[in-house]
Structures are given as structure tokens and as C-alpha cells.
Design a protein around this motif. Structure first.
Motif, PDB file in Angstrom:
ATOM      1  N   ALA A   1       0.876  -1.175   0.000  1.00 13.08           N
ATOM      2  CA  ALA A   1       0.000   0.000   0.000  1.00 13.08           C
ATOM      3  C   ALA A   1       0.913   1.224   0.000  1.00 13.08           C
ATOM      4  N   PRO A   2       1.221   1.794  -1.166  1.00 15.25           N
ATOM      5  CA  PRO A   2       2.237   2.845  -1.262  1.00 15.25           C
ATOM      6  C   PRO A   2       1.952   4.090  -0.441  1.00 15.25           C
ATOM      7  N   ASN A   3       0.661   4.444  -0.276  1.00 15.35           N
ATOM      8  CA  ASN A   3       0.309   5.676   0.430  1.00 15.35           C
ATOM      9  C   ASN A   3      -0.165   5.427   1.863  1.00 15.35           C
ATOM     10  N   LEU A   4       0.159   4.275   2.397  1.00 13.14           N
ATOM     11  CA  LEU A   4      -0.421   3.863   3.672  1.00 13.14           C
ATOM     12  C   LEU A   4      -0.111   4.835   4.798  1.00 13.14           C
ATOM     13  N   GLU A   5       1.132   5.210   4.959  1.00 11.16           N
ATOM     14  CA  GLU A   5       1.502   6.088   6.062  1.00 11.16           C
ATOM     15  C   GLU A   5       0.856   7.462   5.898  1.00 11.16           C
ATOM     16  N   ALA A   6       0.801   7.965   4.659  1.00 13.63           N
ATOM     17  CA  ALA A   6       0.196   9.275   4.410  1.00 13.63           C
ATOM     18  C   ALA A   6      -1.307   9.253   4.665  1.00 13.63           C
ATOM     19  N   ASP A   7      -1.982   8.202   4.217  1.00 11.96           N
ATOM     20  CA  ASP A   7      -3.428   8.104   4.467  1.00 11.96           C
ATOM     21  C   ASP A   7      -3.718   7.974   5.956  1.00 11.96           C
TER      22      ASP A   7
ATOM     23  N   CYS B   1       6.336   4.880  15.643  1.00 14.95           N
ATOM     24  CA  CYS B   1       5.006   4.288  15.829  1.00 14.95           C
ATOM     25  C   CYS B   1       4.607   3.405  14.652  1.00 14.95           C
ATOM     26  N   PHE B   2       5.102   3.720  13.456  1.00 16.67           N
ATOM     27  CA  PHE B   2       4.676   3.041  12.228  1.00 16.67           C
ATOM     28  C   PHE B   2       5.861   2.354  11.572  1.00 16.67           C
TER      29      PHE B   2
END
Length: 380
Positions: free
Chosen positions: A88-94, A113-114
Motif C-alpha cells: 500500500a504505497p500511500n499507507l503512512e500518508a493516508d 510508531c509506524f
């Protein structure tokens, strides 16, 4: 064209109104198509073509906190693992958009945290991207965050949704410190998937799985395993006339089933299924708000793939990760809010199971909602 863009194209076609009318209006559309034999399927669905907006659509973190009477304290920094396929390329941003919307503290790679890794536990190379599984990942981390703002996240991405690859993600999440692992995918139980059952059994770790999104049917793996907390789904609604302020019923598509393979655990006492019954507990699975860049922003989604990571987060927040197992939930049955209305037989309003507790909610244990829904953290 890779999986991510194929999925995005399909979503855009649906947004434009070209989805079949019956599907768009009356039944959920799967984010992940049926992959066929030998593969697991992510369980996120849409009830209609995605309705995009500048802000959340559906139940958010604050709504869920109210419905389930969560305490003010965010809880410990429990590590919650997410077992998932593809990247999921945008996971951290979402996730950052979701957490900011609901006033949750940042959860980033920088602050520790991530963490997102491949199935071997390495930061690179990550698997190829896939629209549906990335939507699932986004829902998973959002729901854990809503349930446990203080929990840390380790997302382990499998190369494929094959039984072996996702079993390895499970082991890797535990190796990297997860004391709760959430699994929002499933396949019909059978000899092939059950050969990997040992990967969902780790001492000192709570394993949580979605019960499925096909209503009352064959039991879903890995939710059917006796070592797994199987989470069903509910439909949530505001009810100002009640003391709780909320009403809840069985979600019509939430999974339940009677195993054909797994022996009846000693702690499960229902009488119309001679083997393991799915599910154990439940929480909201319909009209859940998330932010997903590849679909254009905020949209509502459905699925026990929302309720499973939410319960995983609550277990992390309770400080009882690892100690909480299916057997301990049944020992605290009175700590849950019993759900007594609704069914998960969309075509027959309960006729599929003869109006039995296996597909119709009622007083006490029932298969669609298990023991009930959380009442704070007392059940964990």
C-alpha cells in the motif's frame, strides 16, 4: 499495467456510475475479487459506488469511541501487527490524514510508531501494489488507530495472498514484537489452508481474524481456528432514546459458520454446531469512514475487515494483549453488550439456518455477533 492501477481503474468506473445497478444499489462490492483456490481474499467491501467528499463519510473514530464507551486513557504502547498481502504505497500518508481528522497523535516512521516491511521483515523490496489490498491495509491501520491511539503498528506485506506467504507475515509480525496480530482476510476452511494453522498460534500473542463477509456460510479460515479471536460484524445506528445512545444489530453480510474440521473448544457451549462456531465477538462493520488516496480521498467502506482490527486495537489498549484469548472472552461473556436483533442471511431473513442462532441474533450467544460487542475494555 500493475495491480494498483487495474484496481483504481475499476474503482473510477464504479464512481462514474457504470457498475451494474443491482450490485451498486443492493449488495457490497468486494475490493478484492475472488482470487480462486489456494489464495486468501481481503474482506473489505463497498455497499455502493464510492461517495467521495472533502471530509469523512461514515462512522469515525469518535463515533466508535462513544458507541463502545472507551476510556479517556489511550492505553499502553502495545505493538499491533497487521498481516496483509501486497504493498500500500500511500499507507503512512493516508493514516496521517485519518489520525489528524480525529485528533489522534501522529503515528509515523520517524517517531517509531509506524513500520512497514515485507514478509521477511525487511524495509525493501516491498511487494507490488494492489488497489484492493491497499484499501484493506488502510482500513486496518485506521481501525487499530481508532481503537488504540497509543498502539504502535507493524504492517507486514506478503508477496501474494497465498497461504504460505500470509502465514510468513504472521510469524514475522510476532518476531518484530507484535503481541496482537490482526488478519482481515479469509478463505473457505479446508485441508489446504488448515495445513498452515500453526502460524496463527503463538504463545503470549493474541491472534484476531475477520469472520467473513458472505453471511452464514462455510466457516472462514483463519477465523475458524480455535486459537483465533473470530470477529463478526454489526450495523451501528444512533439511538438517542436509549441509555447507551446507540443501537446495534447483526450486519447482514457478516460471516458466521459451523466448522467441518475444527473440534468444539471446551469453552464454547452452543449446542447446534458440533464443532467450532464462528464468530466469538463483534463490532461495527458497516459505513466506516477511511481516507484512501487511490480512490480519491474519504469514502465509506464495510466489512468484518473493519471489526477485526478494531477489536485487535482494543485488546492492545486494554493492556491484556497475549493474555486475551478466545477462551478468556467466553469467561467474561457478561462484560459484552448482547446484540439481539438482525441476521446475516441477506436473501432469506434467517431461513438459511432455519431461524436458528447460527444466522439470527438473539439473547445470549449467536454466531453472527458472538458474545456481543465491547462495553469499554472490561471484556478483555
Amino acid at each position: 499495467m500493475n495491480r494498483r492501477w487495474i484496481g483504481l481503474l475499476a474503482a473510477l468506473v464504479a464512481v462514474a456510475g457504470f457498475a451494474p445497478a443491482a450490485t451498486a444499489a443492493t449488495a457490497p462490492r468486494a475490493a478484492c475479487p475472488d482470487p480462486g483456490p489456494g489464495l486468501l481474499r481481503c474482506l473489505t467491501t463497498y455497499t455502493s459506488a464510492p461517495a467521495l467528499a472533502d471530509g469523512p463519510i461514515g462512522w469515525g473514530a469518535d463515533d466508535l469511541a462513544s458507541a463502545y464507551r472507551l476510556p479517556a486513557s489511550p492505553g499502553p504502547e502495545t505493538v499491533v501487527g497487521i498481516s496483509i498481502a501486497y504493498d500500500a504505497p500511500n499507507l503512512e500518508a493516508d493514516l496521517a490524514v485519518y489520525r489528524a481528522q480525529y485528533g489522534l497523535p501522529p503515528c509515523t516512521t520517524v517517531n517509531g510508531c509506524f513500520r512497514k516491511v515485507n514478509q521477511q521483515g525487511l524495509a525493501a523490496p516491498l511487494p507490488e501494489a494492489d488497489f484492493g489490498w491497499a484499501l484493506e491495509s488502510t482500513l486496518d491501520v485506521s481501525m487499530v488507530s481508532a481503537a488504540c491511539p497509543s498502539c504502535r503498528l507493524v504492517v507486514v506485506e506478503g508477496n501474494t495472498p497465498g497461504f504460505a506467504d500470509l502465514a510468513e507475515t504472521e510469524d514475522t509480525a510476532v518476531r518484530l514484537g507484535a503481541s496482537v496480530v490482526s488478519n482481515s482476510y479469509g478463505a473457505r476452511e479446508g485441508g489446504a489452508p488448515l495445513a498452515f494453522a500453526s502460524h496463527y498460534r503463538h504463545p503470549g500473542v493474541t491472534v484476531v481474524a475477520s469472520s467473513g463477509d458472505a453471511g452464514f456460510t462455510a466457516a472462514s479460515y483463519p477465523a475458524v481456528l480455535a486459537t483465533t479471536v473470530s470477529v463478526g460484524g454489526t450495523t451501528l445506528a444512533r439511538d438517542p432514546s436509549s441509555a447507551r445512545g446507540w443501537a446495534e444489530s447483526a450486519w447482514q453480510y457478516g460471516g458466521s459458520g459451523c466448522s467441518a474440521y475444527i473440534a468444539k473448544p471446551s469453552w464454547q457451549k452452543d449446542t447446534h454446531c458440533g464443532k467450532r462456531t464462528v464468530a466469538d465477538i463483534a463490532s461495527a462493520a458497516e459505513d466506516i469512514a477511511i481516507h484512501y488516496t487511490d480512490a480519491g480521498g474519504w469514502l465509506p467502506v464495510n466489512g468484518t475487515s473493519a471489526s477485526a482490527p478494531y477489536i485487535a486495537g482494543l485488546i492492545g489498549r486494554s493492556g491484556q494483549a497475549g493474555a486475551t484469548q478466545p477462551s478468556s472472552l467466553y469467561a467474561k461473556a457478561a462484560s459484552f453488550v448482547d446484540i439481539t436483533t438482525g441476521n446475516n442471511d441477506p436473501s432469506g431473513a434467517g431461513r438459511k439456518c432455519g431461524n436458528d442462532y447460527l444466522c439470527v441474533a438473539g439473547q445470549g450467544y449467536d454466531a453472527p455477533t458472538g458474545l456481543g460487542v465491547p462495553n469499554g475494555l472490561t471484556g478483555f
